[in-house]
Design an enzyme around this catalytic site. Structure first.
Site, PDB file in Angstrom:
ATOM      1  N   GLY A   1     -66.218  10.813 -27.489  1.00 44.66           N
ATOM      2  CA  GLY A   1     -65.111   9.901 -27.232  1.00 44.66           C
ATOM      3  C   GLY A   1     -63.868  10.299 -28.011  1.00 44.66           C
ATOM      4  N   THR A   2     -64.071  10.774 -29.224  1.00 40.35           N
ATOM      5  CA  THR A   2     -62.938  11.183 -30.060  1.00 40.35           C
ATOM      6  C   THR A   2     -62.153  12.296 -29.388  1.00 40.35           C
ATOM      7  OG1 THR A   2     -64.136  10.554 -32.063  1.00 40.35           O
ATOM      8  CG2 THR A   2     -62.340  12.144 -32.337  1.00 40.35           C
TER       9      THR A   2
ATOM     10  N   ASN B   1     -64.159  -2.160 -30.894  1.00 44.75           N
ATOM     11  CA  ASN B   1     -65.483  -1.869 -31.435  1.00 44.75           C
ATOM     12  C   ASN B   1     -65.925  -2.866 -32.509  1.00 44.75           C
ATOM     13  OD1 ASN B   1     -63.208  -0.181 -32.353  1.00 44.75           O
ATOM     14  ND2 ASN B   1     -64.580   0.376 -34.027  1.00 44.75           N
TER      15      ASN B   1
ATOM     16  N   GLN C   1     -66.167   1.504 -25.843  1.00 44.25           N
ATOM     17  CA  GLN C   1     -67.035   0.336 -26.036  1.00 44.25           C
ATOM     18  C   GLN C   1     -67.197  -0.495 -24.764  1.00 44.25           C
ATOM     19  OE1 GLN C   1     -68.978  -0.329 -28.518  1.00 44.25           O
ATOM     20  NE2 GLN C   1     -68.163   1.021 -30.094  1.00 44.25           N
TER      21      GLN C   1
ATOM     22  N   SER D   1     -68.018   7.570 -24.020  1.00 42.46           N
ATOM     23  CA  SER D   1     -68.925   8.320 -24.887  1.00 42.46           C
ATOM     24  C   SER D   1     -70.359   7.892 -24.593  1.00 42.46           C
ATOM     25  CB  SER D   1     -68.565   8.025 -26.346  1.00 42.46           C
ATOM     26  OG  SER D   1     -69.452   8.696 -27.197  1.00 42.46           O
TER      27      SER D   1
ATOM     28  N   HIS E   1     -73.224   8.050 -26.192  1.00 44.59           N
ATOM     29  CA  HIS E   1     -74.143   7.434 -27.155  1.00 44.59           C
ATOM     30  C   HIS E   1     -73.929   5.936 -27.329  1.00 44.59           C
ATOM     31  CE1 HIS E   1     -71.818   7.149 -31.103  1.00 44.59           C
ATOM     32  NE2 HIS E   1     -70.997   7.932 -30.429  1.00 44.59           N
TER      33      HIS E   1
ATOM     34  N   THR F   1     -68.618  26.733 -22.810  1.00 42.20           N
ATOM     35  CA  THR F   1     -69.851  26.624 -22.024  1.00 42.20           C
ATOM     36  C   THR F   1     -70.371  25.195 -22.081  1.00 42.20           C
ATOM     37  OG1 THR F   1     -70.351  28.911 -22.512  1.00 42.20           O
ATOM     38  CG2 THR F   1     -72.194  27.556 -21.741  1.00 42.20           C
TER      39      THR F   1
ATOM     40  N   CYS G   1     -67.694   3.579 -39.275  1.00 45.74           N
ATOM     41  CA  CYS G   1     -66.924   4.653 -39.903  1.00 45.74           C
ATOM     42  C   CYS G   1     -66.491   4.286 -41.305  1.00 45.74           C
ATOM     43  CB  CYS G   1     -65.682   4.968 -39.085  1.00 45.74           C
ATOM     44  SG  CYS G   1     -66.035   5.201 -37.366  1.00 45.74           S
TER      45      CYS G   1
HETATM   46  N1  PLP Z   1     -63.493   4.718 -29.579  1.00 43.00           N
HETATM   47  C1  PLP Z   1     -64.204   3.636 -29.914  1.00 43.00           C
HETATM   48  C2  PLP Z   1     -63.686   2.284 -29.549  1.00 43.00           C
HETATM   49  C3  PLP Z   1     -65.405   3.783 -30.606  1.00 43.00           C
HETATM   50  O1  PLP Z   1     -66.110   2.694 -30.942  1.00 43.00           O
HETATM   51  C4  PLP Z   1     -65.848   5.076 -30.939  1.00 43.00           C
HETATM   52  C5  PLP Z   1     -67.098   5.275 -31.713  1.00 43.00           C
HETATM   53  O2  PLP Z   1     -67.432   4.518 -32.596  1.00 43.00           O
HETATM   54  C6  PLP Z   1     -65.081   6.174 -30.547  1.00 43.00           C
HETATM   55  C7  PLP Z   1     -63.904   5.961 -29.871  1.00 43.00           C
HETATM   56  C8  PLP Z   1     -65.488   7.568 -30.860  1.00 43.00           C
HETATM   57  O3  PLP Z   1     -66.534   8.023 -30.024  1.00 43.00           O
HETATM   58  P1  PLP Z   1     -67.426   9.266 -30.475  1.00 43.00           P
HETATM   59  O4  PLP Z   1     -68.355   8.777 -31.518  1.00 43.00           O
HETATM   60  O5  PLP Z   1     -68.145   9.692 -29.227  1.00 43.00           O
HETATM   61  O6  PLP Z   1     -66.482  10.311 -30.946  1.00 43.00           O
END
Ligand code: PLP
Length: 398
Positions: free
Chosen positions: A75-76, A154, A182, A202, A204, A240, A328
């Protein structure tokens, strides 16, 4: 019973348990089917097909076209890529609009860009975590390159009106990106007729593996990749492909689409029972964002007179996993930037605990947690007022 079976995992906004159906689907691509999807021989065809099936399944979850999906590493990366792309097209466009409550992958990126010549407007929120859309309209300027606002928060689960925001941006002819990490898999998303240009997700967060994400790039939107090299992902993300994880993301998306309706109701009922009971059993508690639209799985509490890190440690002794605001920041003494932006006061920000429910939580997890939480809060309050029971607790040093 193993220690792992005893864990009460109420931190599904941090990450989720892999769905066994997802593991089953990805395994062949970690073993027998290891070919490079870019290879022209037959052995490369199976991984290639796996990726395309995953693209279709991901698109089905979002109600968009498969060719609008670009697989990324997380996601980042998706968030960074959408913002970076917008800054590269219009040389005048160096202004970004975002909010003060974004995830660090947007917030810190924008703060960094601000140090490197961009101008960034960070919109505030009210006490419930809501945006003022009139303020958004006023913030958009002729040189605004992109508006980036999350779909769901989140920490609090507060849902922003992403479709309405997209329409505002469309009228103002400015690109709109939404961090839906989220929201995806938890609430329905229909991108087909929406004005959203970019959307991040994302795997996970919805029972897929870590280290795999996607960026939805609307067909109408120009996109310039951040990662340059080979021509993978139709030239939009070099490197890849992480085939097994992409396949897993696709399966997780399919499972989320199948179970969304039933799961939303089940999880919301569980969450609501949890909140109601905690409110009944604990005094001096508030639920952050309770006055507005929230994700069905998230409870963000603030308990008067406690430090969340101390509560986390005591809950951990009972094998209850939850978090103080966002994962985090765990271990840091700093209060949640989201709750601070909501102007709830320093005490409420410092005494916050987030519980987030998911597919694999049985009702017994709630039963157990509503027994433990009131005791933990009582103990911590006793400690700070000097009337605690005698049992020593490690959290005194936290
Ligand atoms: N954006 C939000 C709202 C999130 O909660 C998170 C992860 O906690 C992310 C982005 C980042 O996702 P990733 O862990 O896949 O980099």
């Amino acid at each position: 019973m193993t220690a792992k079976d005893e864990i009460i995992y109420l931190d599904n906004n941090a990450t989720t348990q892999l769905d066994p159906a997802v593991v089953e689907e990805m395994l062949p691509f970690l073993t027998a089917s290891y070919g490079n999807p870019s290879s022209s021989y037959k052995f490369g065809a199976e991984p290639r097909k796996g990726i395309e099936r995953a693209r279709e399944r991901t698109a089905a979850l979002l109600d968009c076209e498969p060719d609008e999906i670009v697989f990324t590493s997380c996601g980042t990366e998706s968030n960074n890529a959408a913002i970076n792309s917008s800054l590269q097209f219009d040389p005048r466009g160096k202004h970004i609009v975002t909010s003060a409550v974004e995830h660090s992958s947007v917030l810190r990126h924008c703060q960094d860009l601000a140090k490197r010549g961009c101008e960034v407007t960070f919109l505030g929120v009210d006490g419930d975590g809501n945006l003022d859309l009139d303020e958004l309209v006023r913030a958009i300027r002729p040189d605004t390159a992109i508006v980036s606002l999350m779909w769901a928060n989140n920490e609090t689960g507060v849902v922003f009106p992403a479709e309405k925001i997209a329409e505002i941006c469309c009228e103002k002819r400015v690109l709109f990106h939404t961090d839906a990490v989220q929201a995806v898999g938890k609430i329905p998303i229909h991108l087909r007729d929406s004005a959203i240009n970019f959307l991040s997700l994302s795997a996970h967060k919805f029972h897929g593996p870590k280290g795999i994400g996607a960026l939805h790039v609307n067909r109408r939107s120009r996109f310039r990749p951040s990662i340059i090299g080979g021509g993978q992902e139709n030239g939009r993300r070099a490197g890849t492909e992480n085939v097994a994880s992409i396949v897993a993301l696709g399966k997780a998306a399919e499972r989320a689409a199948e179970s969304m309706e039933e799961e939303q109701t089940r999880v919301r009922t569980m969450r609501d029972r949890f909140e109601k009971t905690i409110r009944e059993r604990v005094s001096g508690v508030s639920i952050n964002g309770a006055g507005t639209v929230r994700l069905p799985n998230t409870s963000s509490f603030s308990f008067d007179g406690i430090e969340s890190n101390a509560a986390l440690m005591l809950l951990d002794r009972h094998s209850i996993c939850c978090s103080a605001g966002s994962a985090c920041r765990t271990g840091s003494q700093e209060a949640s930037h989201v709750l601070r932006a909501m102007n709830l006061g320093e005490e409420r920000a410092r005494g916050s605990l987030r519980f987030s429910f998911g597919r694999f939580n049985p009702e017994s997890d709630v039963d157990r947690t509503i027994e433990i939480v009131p005791k933990v809060i009582e103990k911590l309050r006793g400690l700070s007022s000097g009337t605690a029971a005698e049992e020593p607790v490690a959290v005194q040093t936290v």
